[in-house]
Scaffold this active site. Structure first.
Site, PDB file in Angstrom:
ATOM      1  N   HIS A  19      -3.992   5.192  -8.132  1.00 44.40           N
ATOM      2  CA  HIS A  19      -5.293   4.958  -8.628  1.00 44.40           C
ATOM      3  C   HIS A  19      -5.840   3.742  -8.870  1.00 44.40           C
ATOM      4  O   HIS A  19      -5.243   3.075  -9.529  1.00 44.40           O
ATOM      5  CB  HIS A  19      -5.790   6.157  -8.908  1.00 44.40           C
ATOM      6  CG  HIS A  19      -7.196   6.428  -8.717  1.00 44.40           C
ATOM      7  ND1 HIS A  19      -7.803   6.287  -9.647  1.00 44.40           N
ATOM      8  CD2 HIS A  19      -7.079   7.759  -8.011  1.00 44.40           C
ATOM      9  CE1 HIS A  19      -9.648   6.735  -9.320  1.00 44.40           C
ATOM     10  NE2 HIS A  19      -8.787   7.687  -7.552  1.00 44.40           N
ATOM     11  N   ASP A  59      -3.792  13.310  -4.392  1.00 43.72           N
ATOM     12  CA  ASP A  59      -3.627  13.830  -2.753  1.00 43.72           C
ATOM     13  C   ASP A  59      -1.730  14.435  -2.940  1.00 43.72           C
ATOM     14  O   ASP A  59      -1.562  14.298  -1.749  1.00 43.72           O
ATOM     15  CB  ASP A  59      -4.096  12.977  -1.826  1.00 43.72           C
ATOM     16  CG  ASP A  59      -5.611  12.375  -2.088  1.00 43.72           C
ATOM     17  OD1 ASP A  59      -5.819  13.682  -1.406  1.00 43.72           O
ATOM     18  OD2 ASP A  59      -5.590  11.582  -1.569  1.00 43.72           O
TER      19      ASP A  59
HETATM   20  N1  CMC Z   1       2.907   2.600  -3.707  1.00 41.28           N
HETATM   21  C1  CMC Z   1       3.817   1.592  -4.092  1.00 41.28           C
HETATM   22  N2  CMC Z   1       2.443   0.094  -4.602  1.00 41.28           N
HETATM   23  C2  CMC Z   1       1.911   0.513  -4.903  1.00 41.28           C
HETATM   24  C3  CMC Z   1       0.743   1.885  -4.763  1.00 41.28           C
HETATM   25  C4  CMC Z   1       1.400   2.484  -4.144  1.00 41.28           C
HETATM   26  N3  CMC Z   1       0.753   4.071  -3.662  1.00 41.28           N
HETATM   27  N4  CMC Z   1      -0.383   1.634  -5.202  1.00 41.28           N
HETATM   28  C5  CMC Z   1      -0.381   0.404  -5.786  1.00 41.28           C
HETATM   29  N5  CMC Z   1       0.713  -0.373  -5.975  1.00 41.28           N
HETATM   30  C6  CMC Z   1       0.600  -1.327  -6.385  1.00 41.28           C
HETATM   31  C7  CMC Z   1       0.235  -2.818  -5.288  1.00 41.28           C
HETATM   32  O1  CMC Z   1       1.449  -3.547  -4.408  1.00 41.28           O
HETATM   33  C8  CMC Z   1      -0.904  -4.000  -6.669  1.00 41.28           C
HETATM   34  O2  CMC Z   1       1.035  -4.650  -6.581  1.00 41.28           O
HETATM   35  P1  CMC Z   1       0.865  -6.190  -6.933  1.00 41.28           P
HETATM   36  O3  CMC Z   1      -0.190  -6.205  -8.146  1.00 41.28           O
HETATM   37  O4  CMC Z   1       2.538  -6.420  -6.649  1.00 41.28           O
HETATM   38  O5  CMC Z   1      -0.346  -6.751  -5.758  1.00 41.28           O
HETATM   39  C9  CMC Z   1      -0.301  -3.018  -7.718  1.00 41.28           C
HETATM   40  O6  CMC Z   1       0.545  -1.904  -7.358  1.00 41.28           O
HETATM   41  C10 CMC Z   1      -1.941  -2.679  -7.827  1.00 41.28           C
HETATM   42  O7  CMC Z   1      -1.926  -2.254  -6.521  1.00 41.28           O
HETATM   43  P2  CMC Z   1      -3.946  -2.322  -5.954  1.00 41.28           P
HETATM   44  O8  CMC Z   1      -3.732  -2.056  -4.377  1.00 41.28           O
HETATM   45  O9  CMC Z   1      -3.901  -3.638  -5.851  1.00 41.28           O
HETATM   46  O10 CMC Z   1      -5.266  -1.737  -6.661  1.00 41.28           O
HETATM   47  P3  CMC Z   1      -5.908  -0.557  -5.977  1.00 41.28           P
HETATM   48  O11 CMC Z   1      -6.346  -0.402  -7.242  1.00 41.28           O
HETATM   49  O12 CMC Z   1      -6.942  -2.064  -5.061  1.00 41.28           O
HETATM   50  O13 CMC Z   1      -5.495   0.427  -4.942  1.00 41.28           O
HETATM   51  C11 CMC Z   1      -5.144   2.557  -3.906  1.00 41.28           C
HETATM   52  C12 CMC Z   1      -5.272   1.804  -4.957  1.00 41.28           C
HETATM   53  C13 CMC Z   1      -5.600   4.615  -4.665  1.00 41.28           C
HETATM   54  C14 CMC Z   1      -6.112   2.352  -2.515  1.00 41.28           C
HETATM   55  C15 CMC Z   1      -3.705   2.502  -4.136  1.00 41.28           C
HETATM   56  O14 CMC Z   1      -2.808   2.360  -5.093  1.00 41.28           O
HETATM   57  C16 CMC Z   1      -2.945   2.838  -2.859  1.00 41.28           C
HETATM   58  O15 CMC Z   1      -3.446   2.221  -2.009  1.00 41.28           O
HETATM   59  N6  CMC Z   1      -2.311   4.151  -3.035  1.00 41.28           N
HETATM   60  C17 CMC Z   1      -1.725   4.674  -2.270  1.00 41.28           C
HETATM   61  C18 CMC Z   1      -2.924   5.607  -1.272  1.00 41.28           C
HETATM   62  C19 CMC Z   1      -3.335   7.141  -2.080  1.00 41.28           C
HETATM   63  O16 CMC Z   1      -2.609   7.904  -2.467  1.00 41.28           O
HETATM   64  N7  CMC Z   1      -4.559   7.222  -2.162  1.00 41.28           N
HETATM   65  C20 CMC Z   1      -5.521   7.966  -2.371  1.00 41.28           C
HETATM   66  C21 CMC Z   1      -6.247   7.994  -4.301  1.00 41.28           C
HETATM   67  S1  CMC Z   1      -6.959   9.292  -5.024  1.00 41.28           S
HETATM   68  C22 CMC Z   1      -8.135   9.652  -3.852  1.00 41.28           C
HETATM   69  C23 CMC Z   1      -9.071   9.261  -3.223  1.00 41.28           C
HETATM   70  O17 CMC Z   1      -9.379   8.442  -3.726  1.00 41.28           O
HETATM   71  O18 CMC Z   1      -8.771   9.599  -2.047  1.00 41.28           O
END
Ligand code: CMC
Length: 392
Positions: free
Chosen positions: A269, A327
């Site tokens: 998140h 989720d």
């Molecule tokens: N599985 C594996 N690696 C992950 C995941 C994951 N679910 N989430 C983040 N990472 C890694 C990402 O690859 C990155 O790695 P690096 O630093 O090596 O590049 C690091 O953790 C930071 O992640 P980010 O994508 O830069 O973080 P963000 O704040 O931009 O994204 C997020 C947050 C929720 C979009 C992301 O964690 C994600 O895509 N999660 C899976 C989808 C999900 O469950 N979404 C629901 C969010 S909660 C309900 C809502 O708000 O709708």
């Protein structure tokens, strides 16, 4: 002109002041108008929480009843709106239908155009909160090829939704109170989450003075994405794909692989760097629902528990502070309630509508409000001259 900060993804930019929702991501704390989400989930129903978000205070018994009656007055949609559904293919994604139908409400309620009047804004808010369950259930019924079921105003908000989803004409439908309570809880947990992508979309759309139905439709479009509201659907699909506890390791390995775009859905998140408090409550609800239905051995629930356990012990997830989000378990609960996977995000939209409209209302009422207009860092071609077509 002037100076500005480059902040893609708004990692460090506050775009507004708000007094609705507070999140402490490090502590894993979520408050609506100062009240902890755990207490609201235990002591209140969704419409009480909706009043809290909209008006700032929890209702007393008389205010609660009055609001419930107002909402019941608006649960039906204009009969003409059913024609919109007929225009879609039966296999259309419910979110595609909802973007269209909710936006089309603008064409039915002309008083909604006058957003400077608080009374008109309140009526639009009430209409949206009341009609979203009807619109979601109609999307389901249309896809299933079943007749639409009119709302039943003797039932409360969640039970009425279950009725519109699962009742069929000429048969009595009795909603199960444990299951309707679970749905109500899903609605409470998803009702608001400060400036997430879809809420920011609603604010940005609304900042131009667009009508509330158009703004909520924009929010629904944004919510649809798998990184946001679409994650519950994607998470359930992922669990189905993993299929068996023996394959969890393989998928964890993929999630950690920089060269693999696969992410563990329902994990991570932007704000929570600790347990998402909603995920804990959702897991609890998951237990209750599965017990009620005698599904203690549910394959996907067992798989989810195992996946969570392995991920929480894995260095990659620990270092990056990736915890289950709301989720992760909500899909399993919804599946147990009989809600088909493509409708999960629609349920999320139904819940978040009150958050969107509360945030929209707060923005319109704010005298400091300006049209949202981000700047950019231009990285394209320098000035050049157009050559006539024969010389290019
Ligand atoms: N599985 C594996 N690696 C992950 C995941 C994951 N679910 N989430 C983040 N990472 C890694 C990402 O690859 C990155 O790695 P690096 O630093 O090596 O590049 C690091 O953790 C930071 O992640 P980010 O994508 O830069 O973080 P963000 O704040 O931009 O994204 C997020 C947050 C929720 C979009 C992301 O964690 C994600 O895509 N999660 C899976 C989808 C999900 O469950 N979404 C629901 C969010 S909660 C309900 C809502 O708000 O709708």
């Amino acid at each position: 002109t002037g100076s500005f900060t480059f902040d893609p993804g708004f990692l460090s930019t506050a775009a507004c002041k708000s007094s609705i929702t507070y999140i402490d991501g490090d502590k894993g704390e979520l408050l609506y108008r100062g009240y902890p989400i755990e207490q609201l989930a235990e002591h209140c129903d969704f419409l009480e929480v909706a009043q809290l978000l909209l008006k700032g205070e929890l209702p007393n018994a008389a205010e609660k009843e009055n609001f419930a009656n107002i909402i019941k007055n608006h649960t039906m949609v204009h009969e003409q709106l059913t024609r919109f559904y007929q225009g879609f293919r039966r296999d259309a994604h419910p979110m595609a239908v909802m973007v269209g139908v909710v936006g089309a409400l603008s064409a039915f309620y002309h008083d909604a155009m006058d957003i400077s009047d608080q009374e008109h804004r309140d009526i639009s808010a009430n209409r949206l909160i009341a009609k979203l369950p009807t619109i979601v259930a109609m999307a389901y019924k249309y896809g299933a090829g079943q007749p639409f079921m009119y709302p039943r105003n003797d039932l409360d908000y969640a039970a009425n939704f279950m009725h519109m989803m699962f009742a069929v004409p000429c048969e009595t439908y009795k909603p199960n109170p444990v299951l309707t309570r679970a749905l109500d809880r899903i609605l409470i947990l998803h009702a608001d989450h400060e400036q997430n992508a879809s809420t920011s979309t609603v604010r940005l759309a609304g900042s131009s003075g667009a009508n509330p139905f158009a703004c909520i439709s924009a929010g629904i479009a944004c919510l649809w994405g798998p990184a946001h509201g679409g994650a519950n659907e994607a998470c359930l699909q992922m669990l189905e794909e993993i299929g068996d506890v023996s394959r969890v390791g393989e998928y964890i390995k993929r999630a950690k692989d920089k060269n693999d775009s696969f992410k563990l859905m329902g994990f991570g998140h932007r704000v929570y760097k600790n347990f998402d408090p909603r995920a804990k409550l959702m897991r609890e609800t998951c237990h209750e629902v599965l017990n009620e239905l005698g599904l203690h051995d549910d394959r996907l629930f067992k798989l989810a528990i195992e996946l969570e356990k392995i991920a929480l012990e894995d260095d990659y997830f620990v270092e990056k502070k990736l915890y289950p989000n709301v989720d992760f378990y909500s899909g399993i609960v919804q599946r147990a309630l009989g809600i088909p996977t493509p409708l999960f995000t629609g349920i999320f939209a139904m819940a978040r509508t009150v958050g969107w409209i509360s945030q929209w209302n707060e923005m319109i009422a704010d005298p400091e409000q300006k049209i949202g207009r981000p700047r950019q860092l231009y990285v394209g071609a320098a000035r050049r001259d157009v050559k006539p077509i024969g010389q290019r």
